[in-house]
Design a protein around this motif. Structure first.
Motif, PDB file in Angstrom:
ATOM      1  N   LEU A  61       0.860  -1.189   0.000  1.00 21.98           N
ATOM      2  CA  LEU A  61       0.000   0.000   0.000  1.00 21.98           C
ATOM      3  C   LEU A  61       0.890   1.232   0.000  1.00 21.98           C
ATOM      4  O   LEU A  61       1.937   1.245   0.645  1.00 21.98           O
ATOM      5  CB  LEU A  61      -0.883   0.031   1.255  1.00 21.98           C
ATOM      6  N   THR A  62       0.471   2.266  -0.751  1.00 23.24           N
ATOM      7  CA  THR A  62       1.200   3.540  -0.678  1.00 23.24           C
ATOM      8  C   THR A  62       0.219   4.648  -0.342  1.00 23.24           C
ATOM      9  O   THR A  62      -0.963   4.582  -0.683  1.00 23.24           O
ATOM     10  CB  THR A  62       1.861   3.911  -2.022  1.00 23.24           C
ATOM     11  N   LYS A  63       0.741   5.661   0.344  1.00 20.45           N
ATOM     12  CA  LYS A  63      -0.081   6.832   0.637  1.00 20.45           C
ATOM     13  C   LYS A  63       0.811   8.060   0.553  1.00 20.45           C
ATOM     14  O   LYS A  63       1.935   8.056   1.064  1.00 20.45           O
ATOM     15  CB  LYS A  63      -0.682   6.714   2.039  1.00 20.45           C
ATOM     16  N   SER A  64       0.285   9.088  -0.096  1.00 25.24           N
ATOM     17  CA  SER A  64       1.065  10.302  -0.274  1.00 25.24           C
ATOM     18  C   SER A  64       0.590  11.354   0.717  1.00 25.24           C
ATOM     19  O   SER A  64      -0.603  11.589   0.859  1.00 25.24           O
ATOM     20  CB  SER A  64       0.895  10.818  -1.705  1.00 25.24           C
ATOM     21  N   PHE A  65       1.552  11.968   1.417  1.00 20.08           N
ATOM     22  CA  PHE A  65       1.213  13.056   2.335  1.00 20.08           C
ATOM     23  C   PHE A  65       1.836  14.354   1.849  1.00 20.08           C
ATOM     24  O   PHE A  65       2.233  15.208   2.643  1.00 20.08           O
ATOM     25  CB  PHE A  65       1.722  12.732   3.741  1.00 20.08           C
ATOM     26  N   ARG A  66       1.939  14.508   0.530  1.00 22.10           N
ATOM     27  CA  ARG A  66       2.636  15.678   0.000  1.00 22.10           C
ATOM     28  C   ARG A  66       1.831  16.962   0.166  1.00 22.10           C
ATOM     29  O   ARG A  66       2.346  18.044  -0.042  1.00 22.10           O
ATOM     30  CB  ARG A  66       2.983  15.436  -1.477  1.00 22.10           C
ATOM     31  N   HIS A  67       0.573  16.837   0.593  1.00 23.78           N
ATOM     32  CA  HIS A  67      -0.216  18.054   0.834  1.00 23.78           C
ATOM     33  C   HIS A  67       0.025  18.599   2.229  1.00 23.78           C
ATOM     34  O   HIS A  67      -0.534  19.621   2.602  1.00 23.78           O
ATOM     35  CB  HIS A  67      -1.699  17.740   0.646  1.00 23.78           C
ATOM     36  N   LEU A  68       0.860  17.902   3.031  1.00 19.15           N
ATOM     37  CA  LEU A  68       1.118  18.335   4.406  1.00 19.15           C
ATOM     38  C   LEU A  68       2.569  18.760   4.535  1.00 19.15           C
ATOM     39  O   LEU A  68       3.454  18.165   3.942  1.00 19.15           O
ATOM     40  CB  LEU A  68       0.859  17.186   5.381  1.00 19.15           C
ATOM     41  N   ALA A  69       2.805  19.761   5.369  1.00 20.35           N
ATOM     42  CA  ALA A  69       4.168  20.202   5.611  1.00 20.35           C
ATOM     43  C   ALA A  69       4.661  19.606   6.919  1.00 20.35           C
ATOM     44  O   ALA A  69       4.744  20.283   7.940  1.00 20.35           O
ATOM     45  CB  ALA A  69       4.223  21.728   5.651  1.00 20.35           C
ATOM     46  N   VAL A  70       4.944  18.298   6.897  1.00 15.08           N
ATOM     47  CA  VAL A  70       5.476  17.637   8.090  1.00 15.08           C
ATOM     48  C   VAL A  70       6.719  16.854   7.693  1.00 15.08           C
ATOM     49  O   VAL A  70       6.872  16.473   6.538  1.00 15.08           O
ATOM     50  CB  VAL A  70       4.450  16.660   8.734  1.00 15.08           C
ATOM     51  N   ASP A  71       7.595  16.615   8.670  1.00 17.63           N
ATOM     52  CA  ASP A  71       8.769  15.772   8.449  1.00 17.63           C
ATOM     53  C   ASP A  71       8.368  14.335   8.710  1.00 17.63           C
ATOM     54  O   ASP A  71       7.940  14.007   9.815  1.00 17.63           O
ATOM     55  CB  ASP A  71       9.898  16.141   9.430  1.00 17.63           C
ATOM     56  N   ILE A  72       8.496  13.482   7.703  1.00 17.21           N
ATOM     57  CA  ILE A  72       8.250  12.055   7.897  1.00 17.21           C
ATOM     58  C   ILE A  72       9.541  11.336   7.545  1.00 17.21           C
ATOM     59  O   ILE A  72      10.004  11.416   6.412  1.00 17.21           O
ATOM     60  CB  ILE A  72       7.102  11.537   7.005  1.00 17.21           C
ATOM     61  N   PHE A  73      10.132  10.670   8.522  1.00 17.91           N
ATOM     62  CA  PHE A  73      11.367   9.950   8.234  1.00 17.91           C
ATOM     63  C   PHE A  73      11.499   8.780   9.192  1.00 17.91           C
ATOM     64  O   PHE A  73      10.717   8.639  10.129  1.00 17.91           O
ATOM     65  CB  PHE A  73      12.586  10.876   8.336  1.00 17.91           C
ATOM     66  N   MET A  74      12.483   7.918   8.923  1.00 24.07           N
ATOM     67  CA  MET A  74      12.658   6.717   9.727  1.00 24.07           C
ATOM     68  C   MET A  74      14.004   6.788  10.427  1.00 24.07           C
ATOM     69  O   MET A  74      15.028   6.478   9.816  1.00 24.07           O
ATOM     70  CB  MET A  74      12.577   5.464   8.840  1.00 24.07           C
ATOM     71  N   PRO A  75      14.030   7.187  11.701  1.00 26.79           N
ATOM     72  CA  PRO A  75      15.317   7.250  12.397  1.00 26.79           C
ATOM     73  C   PRO A  75      15.939   5.875  12.601  1.00 26.79           C
ATOM     74  O   PRO A  75      17.151   5.736  12.586  1.00 26.79           O
ATOM     75  CB  PRO A  75      14.949   7.899  13.749  1.00 26.79           C
ATOM     76  N   THR A  76      15.099   4.849  12.810  1.00 24.65           N
ATOM     77  CA  THR A  76      15.599   3.472  12.838  1.00 24.65           C
ATOM     78  C   THR A  76      14.769   2.671  11.841  1.00 24.65           C
ATOM     79  O   THR A  76      13.736   3.130  11.366  1.00 24.65           O
ATOM     80  CB  THR A  76      15.447   2.825  14.231  1.00 24.65           C
ATOM     81  N   LYS A  77      15.245   1.447  11.576  1.00 22.63           N
ATOM     82  CA  LYS A  77      14.539   0.659  10.565  1.00 22.63           C
ATOM     83  C   LYS A  77      13.126   0.299  10.995  1.00 22.63           C
ATOM     84  O   LYS A  77      12.289  -0.026  10.167  1.00 22.63           O
ATOM     85  CB  LYS A  77      15.312  -0.630  10.294  1.00 22.63           C
ATOM     86  N   LYS A  78      12.858   0.355  12.312  1.00 19.39           N
ATOM     87  CA  LYS A  78      11.564  -0.130  12.775  1.00 19.39           C
ATOM     88  C   LYS A  78      10.690   0.964  13.368  1.00 19.39           C
ATOM     89  O   LYS A  78       9.712   0.671  14.047  1.00 19.39           O
ATOM     90  CB  LYS A  78      11.787  -1.245  13.825  1.00 19.39           C
ATOM     91  N   THR A  79      11.055   2.233  13.168  1.00 15.48           N
ATOM     92  CA  THR A  79      10.150   3.309  13.626  1.00 15.48           C
ATOM     93  C   THR A  79      10.027   4.347  12.535  1.00 15.48           C
ATOM     94  O   THR A  79      10.969   4.626  11.802  1.00 15.48           O
ATOM     95  CB  THR A  79      10.674   4.025  14.883  1.00 15.48           C
ATOM     96  N   VAL A  80       8.830   4.940  12.472  1.00 15.47           N
ATOM     97  CA  VAL A  80       8.607   6.084  11.599  1.00 15.47           C
ATOM     98  C   VAL A  80       8.357   7.279  12.512  1.00 15.47           C
ATOM     99  O   VAL A  80       7.550   7.196  13.432  1.00 15.47           O
ATOM    100  CB  VAL A  80       7.388   5.871  10.681  1.00 15.47           C
ATOM    101  N   ARG A  81       9.066   8.378  12.263  1.00 11.96           N
ATOM    102  CA  ARG A  81       8.887   9.561  13.105  1.00 11.96           C
ATOM    103  C   ARG A  81       8.234  10.642  12.263  1.00 11.96           C
ATOM    104  O   ARG A  81       8.690  10.960  11.169  1.00 11.96           O
ATOM    105  CB  ARG A  81      10.241  10.031  13.619  1.00 11.96           C
ATOM    106  N   VAL A  82       7.132  11.181  12.798  1.00 13.44           N
ATOM    107  CA  VAL A  82       6.435  12.280  12.133  1.00 13.44           C
ATOM    108  C   VAL A  82       6.619  13.509  13.013  1.00 13.44           C
ATOM    109  O   VAL A  82       6.283  13.477  14.184  1.00 13.44           O
ATOM    110  CB  VAL A  82       4.938  11.950  11.958  1.00 13.44           C
ATOM    111  N   GLU A  83       7.180  14.566  12.444  1.00 11.37           N
ATOM    112  CA  GLU A  83       7.588  15.715  13.250  1.00 11.37           C
ATOM    113  C   GLU A  83       7.087  17.016  12.626  1.00 11.37           C
ATOM    114  O   GLU A  83       6.990  17.131  11.406  1.00 11.37           O
ATOM    115  CB  GLU A  83       9.108  15.749  13.317  1.00 11.37           C
TER     116      GLU A  83
END
Lengths: 190, 140
Positions: free
Chosen positions: A34-56
């Motif tokens: 599944l894919t989902k695009s959040f390009r309409h939002l101005a948030v930082d989405i990244f993966m600091p470790t392989k098993k967590t997603v951080r939304v900032e």
């Protein structure tokens, strides 16, 4: 006022593979991708470790801060969809005229006949990746399954809203197809 | 991608506006959302409040407690050898190059032109020689 920083984590289970690039999240699991695009939002989405997603979010106003948790919820729904799937059960309710549902085109098209005795055939097409079938062990039950919670719930809603009663007291004429249960395709082990 | 340089106590930043424009200073304290207290004892920047929008953050930091006196900041600055690290960075070198280019006089520009032609002559000669070798070998 602007809040300096808010962030939230999403834990990725072992069986799931999540990648994020430019606010487009791709989730791969046992039941598919599944894919989902959040390009309409101005948030930082990244993966600091392989098993967590951080939304900032830095210096956000009230509405912008609210987007942080919704992104996390969307990602959680993607992960759940790809591991256990979504199954919405719908029951056909009728007082006199039995509702006749026929599923065609490999589970993507539903034809509802004899709703309130009408000659009009209601056709509802399922969303991409969503399948529908008549339940085998329960009379007058439809099962809508898929990976994406939005696609499955939207398809169920389309079916429910196709069987609306017009020009009558809806407190008395309660016929229709209604969502009765929201569960997963893969049952939890416990 | 996540941010890597933050407005924090001890961050070295380049100042963009005012008397100390182009100099580096350390962020010593945060006043409010728009202003920080900066101090550059080793770079000739007096201790002052400064707008965050007028600073450019560098990758350098020093370890100081917040609101330290200039003496403490100077000690930490020298311990980390910030002035030397800054001078060696390509950022500082680019800034120096830009100011040098801006202050060239006509004779300097003439000398620059002559130096460029001399260098390019050597380069094209070598490139053509190489091209000749390659075309002889059928690779071009």
């Amino acid at each position: 006022m602007k809040v300096v920083n808010t962030h939230q984590h999403v834990k990725v289970p072992d069986e799931v593979d999540v990648t994020v690039k430019s606010r487009v999240v791709t989730v791969k699991g046992a039941r598919g991708t599944l894919t989902k695009s959040f390009r309409h939002l101005a948030v930082d989405i990244f993966m600091p470790t392989k098993k967590t997603v951080r939304v900032e979010k830095w210096f956000g106003k009230r509405k912008e801060l609210a987007a942080v948790r919704t992104v996390c919820s969307h990602i959680t729904n993607l992960i759940n969809g790809v591991t256990s799937g979504y199954k919405y059960k719908m029951r056909a309710v009728y007082a006199h005229f039995p509702i006749n549902c026929s599923i065609t085109e490999g589970g993507t098209l539903i034809e509802v006949r004899n709703f309130l005795g009408e000659k009009f055939i209601r056709r509802v097409r399922m969303a991409d990746g969503v399948k529908c079938e008549n339940s085998k062990d329960q009379k007058d039950e439809l099962i809508v399954t898929g990976n994406s919670i939005e696609a499955v719930s939207q398809s169920a809603a389309l079916i429910q809203q196709s069987t609306t009663v017009k020009n009558k007291d809806i407190r008395k004429f309660l016929d229709g197809l209604y969502v009765s249960e929201k569960t997963t395709v893969v049952k939890p082990e416990d | 991608m996540p941010f890597k340089k933050f407005v924090e106590i001890g961050r070295i930043a380049v100042l963009q506006d005012g008397e100390s424009a182009g100099k580096i200073a350390a962020i010593i304290d945060v006043i409010d959302q728009n202003r920080v207290l900066i101090d550059g004892p080793c770079s000739g920047v007096p201790r002052q409040a400064y707008r965050i929008k007028n600073i450019h953050l560098t990758p350098l930091t020093i370890k100081v407690p917040f609101s330290s006196r200039s003496k403490v900041v100077r000690a930490a600055w020298d311990a980390e050898k910030i002035t030397q690290k800054w001078e060696e960075s390509s950022w500082a070198k680019r800034m120096a190059m830009k100011t040098r280019r801006n202050t060239l006089n006509d004779f300097d520009r003439f000398r620059l032109q002559k130096a460029k032609t001399a260098r390019n002559k050597i380069l094209t000669k070598a490139a053509n020689k190489n091209a000749k070798v390659l075309s002889k070998a059928g690779k071009l």
